[in-house]
Design a protein around this motif. Structure first.
Motif, PDB file in Angstrom:
ATOM      1  N   PHE A  22      23.403  29.950  23.252  1.00  0.00           N
ATOM      2  CA  PHE A  22      23.901  31.166  22.612  1.00  0.00           C
ATOM      3  C   PHE A  22      25.041  30.898  21.626  1.00  0.00           C
ATOM      4  O   PHE A  22      25.225  31.641  20.662  1.00  0.00           O
ATOM      5  N   ASN A  23      25.799  29.821  21.872  1.00  0.00           N
ATOM      6  CA  ASN A  23      26.938  29.519  21.007  1.00  0.00           C
ATOM      7  C   ASN A  23      26.623  28.444  19.976  1.00  0.00           C
ATOM      8  O   ASN A  23      27.513  28.025  19.224  1.00  0.00           O
ATOM      9  N   HIS A  24      25.354  28.003  19.951  1.00  0.00           N
ATOM     10  CA  HIS A  24      24.884  27.027  18.956  1.00  0.00           C
ATOM     11  C   HIS A  24      25.725  25.752  18.974  1.00  0.00           C
ATOM     12  O   HIS A  24      26.119  25.231  17.918  1.00  0.00           O
ATOM     13  N   VAL A  25      25.989  25.233  20.162  1.00  0.00           N
ATOM     14  CA  VAL A  25      26.742  23.984  20.297  1.00  0.00           C
ATOM     15  C   VAL A  25      25.986  23.052  21.236  1.00  0.00           C
ATOM     16  O   VAL A  25      25.056  23.451  21.940  1.00  0.00           O
ATOM     17  N   GLY A  26      26.410  21.805  21.227  1.00  0.00           N
ATOM     18  CA  GLY A  26      25.808  20.842  22.142  1.00  0.00           C
ATOM     19  C   GLY A  26      24.426  20.384  21.700  1.00  0.00           C
ATOM     20  O   GLY A  26      23.860  20.853  20.718  1.00  0.00           O
ATOM     21  N   SER A  27      23.896  19.445  22.441  1.00  0.00           N
ATOM     22  CA  SER A  27      22.575  18.888  22.145  1.00  0.00           C
ATOM     23  C   SER A  27      21.564  19.448  23.138  1.00  0.00           C
ATOM     24  O   SER A  27      21.467  18.999  24.277  1.00  0.00           O
ATOM     25  N   ILE A  28      20.809  20.440  22.690  1.00  0.00           N
ATOM     26  CA  ILE A  28      19.791  21.095  23.523  1.00  0.00           C
ATOM     27  C   ILE A  28      18.435  20.907  22.857  1.00  0.00           C
ATOM     28  O   ILE A  28      18.308  21.088  21.647  1.00  0.00           O
ATOM     29  N   SER A  29      17.432  20.530  23.655  1.00  0.00           N
ATOM     30  CA  SER A  29      16.096  20.315  23.083  1.00  0.00           C
ATOM     31  C   SER A  29      15.559  21.627  22.513  1.00  0.00           C
ATOM     32  O   SER A  29      15.910  22.719  22.977  1.00  0.00           O
ATOM     33  N   GLU A  30      14.706  21.527  21.505  1.00  0.00           N
ATOM     34  CA  GLU A  30      14.156  22.707  20.866  1.00  0.00           C
ATOM     35  C   GLU A  30      13.321  23.521  21.838  1.00  0.00           C
ATOM     36  O   GLU A  30      13.348  24.763  21.814  1.00  0.00           O
ATOM     37  N   ARG A  33      15.694  25.422  24.132  1.00  0.00           N
ATOM     38  CA  ARG A  33      16.350  26.481  23.387  1.00  0.00           C
ATOM     39  C   ARG A  33      15.429  27.694  23.258  1.00  0.00           C
ATOM     40  O   ARG A  33      15.832  28.839  23.494  1.00  0.00           O
ATOM     41  N   LYS A  34      14.171  27.445  22.890  1.00  0.00           N
ATOM     42  CA  LYS A  34      13.207  28.533  22.745  1.00  0.00           C
ATOM     43  C   LYS A  34      12.945  29.211  24.085  1.00  0.00           C
ATOM     44  O   LYS A  34      12.786  30.433  24.156  1.00  0.00           O
ATOM     45  N   GLU A  35      12.902  28.424  25.167  1.00  0.00           N
ATOM     46  CA  GLU A  35      12.665  28.980  26.502  1.00  0.00           C
ATOM     47  C   GLU A  35      13.802  29.921  26.904  1.00  0.00           C
ATOM     48  O   GLU A  35      13.555  31.024  27.432  1.00  0.00           O
ATOM     49  N   VAL A  36      15.032  29.487  26.655  1.00  0.00           N
ATOM     50  CA  VAL A  36      16.203  30.298  26.997  1.00  0.00           C
ATOM     51  C   VAL A  36      16.217  31.597  26.187  1.00  0.00           C
ATOM     52  O   VAL A  36      16.434  32.688  26.728  1.00  0.00           O
ATOM     53  N   LEU A  37      15.963  31.506  24.885  1.00  0.00           N
ATOM     54  CA  LEU A  37      15.974  32.688  24.035  1.00  0.00           C
ATOM     55  C   LEU A  37      14.873  33.666  24.403  1.00  0.00           C
ATOM     56  O   LEU A  37      15.069  34.890  24.399  1.00  0.00           O
ATOM     57  N   ALA A  38      13.707  33.124  24.752  1.00  0.00           N
ATOM     58  CA  ALA A  38      12.587  33.975  25.155  1.00  0.00           C
ATOM     59  C   ALA A  38      12.905  34.698  26.463  1.00  0.00           C
ATOM     60  O   ALA A  38      12.607  35.894  26.628  1.00  0.00           O
ATOM     61  N   ALA A  39      13.520  33.972  27.419  1.00  0.00           N
ATOM     62  CA  ALA A  39      13.884  34.576  28.701  1.00  0.00           C
ATOM     63  C   ALA A  39      14.938  35.662  28.497  1.00  0.00           C
ATOM     64  O   ALA A  39      14.883  36.730  29.112  1.00  0.00           O
TER      65      ALA A  39
END
Length: 337
Positions: A22-30, A33-39
């Motif tokens: 949510f804060n657009h920081v750190g190294s998160i796999s794409e 990221r999509k899974e979290v946003l979808a949830a």
């Protein structure tokens, strides 16, 4: 209420991972990221902006202080264009805009309390009465402030080169044969005094005596002020061939009133305005005026405020921009035999 912990459980990850997404920081796999946003979307998650701002100690909101004539408000093209560019520049840098009016009754005119209650990161004083106590308190506070045509030399400010512009406009009249030029001054503020000084300098440079009775006073930005200015002009005890109005609105409003007195703009009376808004190009005869660069003024104000908010050094706190002479048909040439 859905929290980041609920999303973390649904995605089989830590709350820290969700926060980074949510804060657009750190190294998160794409894929994560999509899974979290979808949830988050499925669960109806709404970020707690207030809590986030408390952590960041920043709201990413800036205020714009406006004292504007009720008959025009933000319909005045100069302020509208400045505000639009300022807004665009601030939004590109992640800030939202809040308009603050002197009409607000909730805070009883206490702008400083209002701005602190909203946790604003900074203020752009676009149009205000700098002599008002509430404005002075705001400018003297620790909230980053940038002014437009501000008299406070210890705070960043943007403005046009009013002295130079007024001198240039006066010289344009002189070059067209005018020596009896009435200067109709706006509200008695610093920029008005700069413009009067430019008018005086142009006359002096061309060996034309400065006659104090040809300097009249009125207000800015309204048709009512235009009528009052013209009444003062017609009551002037000195002869004149040209009248310099303080802005385009008062100048255009004068066309009809002057005609009633047998003075026809561009024929037996020359008239100039100031600001360069579109109304001057729409009337006939086309108004001779000075165009302020509203877009650059708004951009420079945003640049200065962002640097103030981010505690960066400002090499040039006072930004003065060139203004352009726009010759029109409202100035007639006087020929001498």
């Amino acid at each position: 209420m859905v929290t980041i912990y609920d999303i973390a459980r649904a995605c089989n990850c830590s709350s820290a991972t969700v926060s980074k997404v949510f804060n657009h920081v750190g190294s998160i796999s794409e894929s994560k990221r999509k899974e979290v946003l979808a949830a988050a979307e499925k669960m109806g998650y709404v970020p707690n902006v207030t809590a986030r701002n408390l952590v960041k100690k920043r709201s990413n909101m800036v205020g714009v202080l406006l004292f504007v004539d009720e008959s025009l408000g933000l319909r005045h093209e100069l302020f509208a264009e400045m505000l639009n560019r300022f807004r665009t520049a601030m939004e590109k840098n992640g800030y939202e805009i809040v308009l603050i009016s002197e009409k607000g009754s909730q805070w009883e005119g206490k702008f400083l309390d209002h701005c602190r209650a909203l946790h604003l990161d900074g203020i752009f004083c676009l149009c205000c009465n700098y002599e008002a106590t509430a404005v002075r308190e705001l400018i003297e506070s620790n909230i980053p402030v940038v002014g437009y045509e501000s008299p406070y030399t210890n705070r960043p400010c943007v403005e046009s080169k009013n002295y130079e512009a007024s001198k240039k406009l006066t010289e344009h009249l002189i070059e067209n044969g005018h020596r009896e030029i009435v200067f109709i001054a706006g509200t008695d503020v610093a920029i008005t005094r700069d413009r009067i000084a430019g008018y005086r300098a142009a006359l002096t440079a061309h060996d034309i005596p400065v006659d104090e009775e040809r300097i009249l006073h009125t207000g800015f930005f309204s048709h009512d002020h235009g009528a009052l200015a013209t009444q003062a002009l017609l009551s002037c005890r000195k002869s004149f061939t040209a009248a310099m109005y303080p802005d385009d609105f008062t100048a255009v409003a004068a066309y009809r009133d002057l005609a009633k007195a047998g003075l026809y703009v561009g024929q037996n009376i020359s008239v100039t305005g100031f600001d360069g808004v579109s109304i001057g190009r729409m009337v006939s005869p086309r108004l001779t005026t000075i165009r302020q660069d509203a877009v650059r003024l708004g951009q420079c104000a945003a640049d200065l405020l962002i640097r103030r908010i981010e505690d960066k050094e400002i090499a040039q706190p006072l930004v003065r921009l060139d203004a352009e002479l726009l010759p029109g048909d409202s100035v007639c040439k006087i020929t001498t035999d």
